[in-house]
Design a protein around this motif. Sequence first.
Motif, mmCIF file in Angstrom:
data_model
loop_
_atom_site.group_PDB
_atom_site.id
_atom_site.type_symbol
_atom_site.label_atom_id
_atom_site.label_comp_id
_atom_site.label_asym_id
_atom_site.label_seq_id
_atom_site.Cartn_x
_atom_site.Cartn_y
_atom_site.Cartn_z
ATOM 1 N N ILE A 14 3.131 -1.123 4.120
ATOM 2 C CA ILE A 14 2.667 0.227 3.826
ATOM 3 C C ILE A 14 3.863 1.164 3.699
ATOM 4 C CG2 ILE A 14 1.285 2.171 4.653
ATOM 5 C CD1 ILE A 14 -0.390 0.143 6.234
ATOM 6 N N ASP A 15 3.969 1.811 2.550
ATOM 7 C CA ASP A 15 4.975 2.850 2.358
ATOM 8 C C ASP A 15 4.326 4.160 2.783
ATOM 9 O OD1 ASP A 15 6.780 4.738 1.546
ATOM 10 O OD2 ASP A 15 7.096 3.891 -0.455
ATOM 11 N N ALA A 16 4.700 4.659 3.973
ATOM 12 C CA ALA A 16 4.031 5.825 4.547
ATOM 13 C C ALA A 16 4.842 7.104 4.427
ATOM 14 C CB ALA A 16 3.697 5.560 6.008
ATOM 15 N N GLY A 17 5.888 7.116 3.623
ATOM 16 C CA GLY A 17 6.664 8.334 3.465
ATOM 17 C C GLY A 17 7.250 8.791 4.788
ATOM 18 N N LEU A 18 6.930 10.003 5.196
ATOM 19 C CA LEU A 18 7.415 10.542 6.476
ATOM 20 C C LEU A 18 6.560 10.091 7.652
ATOM 21 C CD1 LEU A 18 8.326 14.194 5.417
ATOM 22 C CD2 LEU A 18 9.851 12.233 5.701
ATOM 23 N N GLY A 19 5.514 9.318 7.380
ATOM 24 C CA GLY A 19 4.719 8.743 8.458
ATOM 25 C C GLY A 19 3.673 9.648 9.049
ATOM 26 N N GLU A 20 3.450 10.827 8.429
ATOM 27 C CA GLU A 20 2.528 11.772 9.054
ATOM 28 C C GLU A 20 1.078 11.293 9.039
ATOM 29 O OE1 GLU A 20 3.309 13.348 4.789
ATOM 30 O OE2 GLU A 20 4.457 12.468 6.427
ATOM 31 N N GLY A 21 0.739 10.344 8.168
ATOM 32 C CA GLY A 21 -0.649 9.887 8.094
ATOM 33 C C GLY A 21 -0.888 8.494 8.630
ATOM 34 N N LEU A 22 0.093 7.915 9.313
ATOM 35 C CA LEU A 22 -0.060 6.534 9.777
ATOM 36 C C LEU A 22 -1.233 6.363 10.726
ATOM 37 C CD1 LEU A 22 3.495 5.014 10.398
ATOM 38 C CD2 LEU A 22 1.722 4.182 8.863
ATOM 39 N N ALA A 23 -1.457 7.324 11.613
ATOM 40 C CA ALA A 23 -2.513 7.163 12.610
ATOM 41 C C ALA A 23 -3.895 7.122 11.965
ATOM 42 C CB ALA A 23 -2.443 8.289 13.639
ATOM 43 N N VAL B 217 0.849 -1.193 0.000
ATOM 44 C CA VAL B 217 0.000 0.000 0.000
ATOM 45 C C VAL B 217 0.882 1.239 0.000
ATOM 46 C CG1 VAL B 217 -1.692 1.345 1.310
ATOM 47 C CG2 VAL B 217 -1.920 -1.154 1.170
ATOM 48 N N ASP B 218 0.611 2.142 -0.913
ATOM 49 C CA ASP B 218 1.307 3.428 -0.980
ATOM 50 C C ASP B 218 0.458 4.443 -0.225
ATOM 51 O OD1 ASP B 218 2.643 5.728 -1.599
ATOM 52 O OD2 ASP B 218 2.384 5.581 -3.783
ATOM 53 N N ALA B 219 0.895 4.806 0.983
ATOM 54 C CA ALA B 219 0.156 5.773 1.803
ATOM 55 C C ALA B 219 0.922 7.082 1.957
ATOM 56 C CB ALA B 219 -0.145 5.169 3.179
ATOM 57 N N LYS C 261 -0.318 -7.672 -4.959
ATOM 58 C CA LYS C 261 -1.218 -6.614 -5.354
ATOM 59 C C LYS C 261 -0.700 -5.289 -4.795
ATOM 60 C CE LYS C 261 -4.243 -9.029 -7.623
ATOM 61 N NZ LYS C 261 -4.518 -8.788 -9.074
ATOM 62 N N VAL C 262 -0.858 -4.223 -5.590
ATOM 63 C CA VAL C 262 -0.322 -2.921 -5.212
ATOM 64 C C VAL C 262 -1.441 -1.879 -5.245
ATOM 65 C CG1 VAL C 262 1.354 -1.115 -5.750
ATOM 66 C CG2 VAL C 262 1.927 -3.520 -6.181
ATOM 67 N N LEU C 263 -1.653 -1.217 -4.104
ATOM 68 C CA LEU C 263 -2.580 -0.094 -4.047
ATOM 69 C C LEU C 263 -1.731 1.175 -3.984
ATOM 70 C CD1 LEU C 263 -5.334 1.203 -3.847
ATOM 71 C CD2 LEU C 263 -5.332 0.738 -1.385
ATOM 72 N N SER C 264 -1.591 1.830 -5.129
ATOM 73 C CA SER C 264 -0.733 2.997 -5.223
ATOM 74 C C SER C 264 -1.555 4.272 -5.143
ATOM 75 C CB SER C 264 0.060 2.963 -6.535
ATOM 76 O OG SER C 264 1.022 3.985 -6.576
ATOM 77 N N VAL C 265 -0.860 5.391 -5.091
ATOM 78 C CA VAL C 265 -1.514 6.695 -5.011
ATOM 79 C C VAL C 265 -0.953 7.590 -6.105
ATOM 80 C CG1 VAL C 265 0.166 7.574 -3.339
ATOM 81 C CG2 VAL C 265 -2.072 8.634 -3.480
ATOM 82 N N ASP C 266 -1.823 8.404 -6.693
ATOM 83 C CA ASP C 266 -1.411 9.388 -7.695
ATOM 84 C C ASP C 266 -1.640 10.772 -7.107
ATOM 85 O OD1 ASP C 266 -0.805 7.410 -9.503
ATOM 86 O OD2 ASP C 266 -2.788 7.427 -10.439
ATOM 87 N N PRO C 267 -0.680 11.303 -6.333
ATOM 88 C CA PRO C 267 -0.909 12.580 -5.647
ATOM 89 C C PRO C 267 -1.124 13.752 -6.583
ATOM 90 C CG PRO C 267 1.401 11.943 -5.501
ATOM 91 C CD PRO C 267 0.663 10.775 -6.077
ATOM 92 N N GLY D 65 3.521 7.610 -5.475
ATOM 93 C CA GLY D 65 3.620 7.243 -6.880
ATOM 94 C C GLY D 65 4.392 5.950 -7.014
ATOM 95 N N LEU D 66 4.073 4.993 -6.138
ATOM 96 C CA LEU D 66 4.816 3.739 -6.100
ATOM 97 C C LEU D 66 4.691 2.963 -7.402
ATOM 98 C CD1 LEU D 66 6.559 2.008 -4.212
ATOM 99 C CD2 LEU D 66 4.464 0.883 -3.411
ATOM 100 N N ASP D 67 3.545 3.085 -8.062
ATOM 101 C CA ASP D 67 3.374 2.363 -9.323
ATOM 102 C C ASP D 67 4.375 2.835 -10.374
ATOM 103 O OD1 ASP D 67 2.149 4.832 -9.408
ATOM 104 O OD2 ASP D 67 0.455 4.174 -10.633
ATOM 105 N N VAL D 68 4.697 4.133 -10.347
ATOM 106 C CA VAL D 68 5.680 4.666 -11.300
ATOM 107 C C VAL D 68 7.070 4.112 -10.986
ATOM 108 C CG1 VAL D 68 6.758 6.758 -12.201
ATOM 109 C CG2 VAL D 68 4.317 6.754 -11.644
ATOM 110 N N LEU D 69 7.433 4.101 -9.709
ATOM 111 C CA LEU D 69 8.750 3.595 -9.326
ATOM 112 C C LEU D 69 8.897 2.109 -9.651
ATOM 113 C CD1 LEU D 69 9.312 5.352 -5.876
ATOM 114 C CD2 LEU D 69 10.160 6.027 -8.123
ATOM 115 N N LEU D 70 7.801 1.361 -9.565
ATOM 116 C CA LEU D 70 7.854 -0.076 -9.849
ATOM 117 C C LEU D 70 7.696 -0.375 -11.338
ATOM 118 C CD1 LEU D 70 5.744 -1.507 -6.882
ATOM 119 C CD2 LEU D 70 8.237 -1.499 -7.128
#
Length: 285
Positions: free
Chosen positions: A101-110, A19-21, A68-74, A27-32
Motif C-alpha cells: 500500500i502506497d499511503a503517502g504521508l500515512g494519514e489514512g492508514l488507520a 494499492v494506491d491509498a 494488479k494495481v488499484l490506483s486512485v484518481d484524486p 495517481g500511481l497509475d500515471v507514474l507507472l
Amino acid sequence: MASMLAWHLARSGMRTAIVDADFSRGGLDVLLGIESEHGLRFGDVTAPLGRLDGNALSHELASWETMKVLSVDPWKAERPDWWEQQAAVKALREVNDVVVIDAGLGEGLADLALPSSAQTVLLAELSVLGLARAKALLGSEPSLGAEGPGGSKVRRGSGGRARGSQEPMIVGISPRVLRMRVVGVGVKDAQEYLGREILGALAVSKRLGESILSGTGIPRIPKRHIPVLDALVEAILDGLGHDGHHRIEGLRGGPYADAGCDGAHRDHSKAETSRKAGQAGDDHV
C-alpha cells in the motif's frame, strides 16, 4: 518506492498487488505509465455491504508487470468511504500473499484497519528538514495513522502504540536537488537522530526519475537500489513467517540476477514505451 518493493516481492515468488491509498496526492497509475489501461480505480469501487470478492475485484483492475494495481484518481473522484477502503484491501489480501500500500504521508492508514501482521515502511529524506519531519511523524503518529474509521482514535495497547501495529522500518533517500551539489545527512547520523535503525539509503536515480515523470513507468530497478530492496523484502517475508533470506538468495541466483532486475521484462518495457509514445497526443499524461 512502493512499486519497486512490490515488483521485488513478486519476483521472489509472492503473489503481490499494489494499492494506491494516497487519496489527496495519488495517481500511481500515471507514474507507472498504465493510466490508459482499462480497469477500476478506487473511486469506482462500491461495497454497499462492506464486502468484495477478491477474484472479481482483481479481474477488474489494471495490471503492471505481473501485479494488479488499484490506483486512485484524486482529481476525478472523492475519497472512498472507509468501509469501501477496508473491503477493497481485505479482498485483495484474500487472493494475494502480499498487498503493498502506497499511503503517502500515512494519514489514512488507520481507516484501512490493517491486520497485526501489517508492516510499515517509512521513507525519510536524508536532510535536516527531512529527518525532522520523519522524527515528528514517528513521535506524533506511532502507527503512522492515529485516527480510525469515522475519525475515531485507534485503540492503543499498554506500550502506547496503536494496537496491531509494528515498529516501522525506515529507509533513507538522498535529497532531491537541482543544479547544485548537496551533501546530505549520513545514515549513521540519521540513525542517531531518529533513535531507529535505517535499513539502507536510496540514491536518487536521474534516469528513473525522468522515466516516471515522463509517464513511461519503471523500466528497470536501478542496481544500486537492489541491496536496500533485498533487506526490505527479507524483513517483510520473515515477518510473514517465510524464509526471507532463502528467497532472496534464490532471487540473486535467478534468471534476472544479471539483468539489473529487469530481465525478461525488458522487451515488454521497451514495447510499452514505444506504444505510449505513439499515444502521447491522445491520452498521455
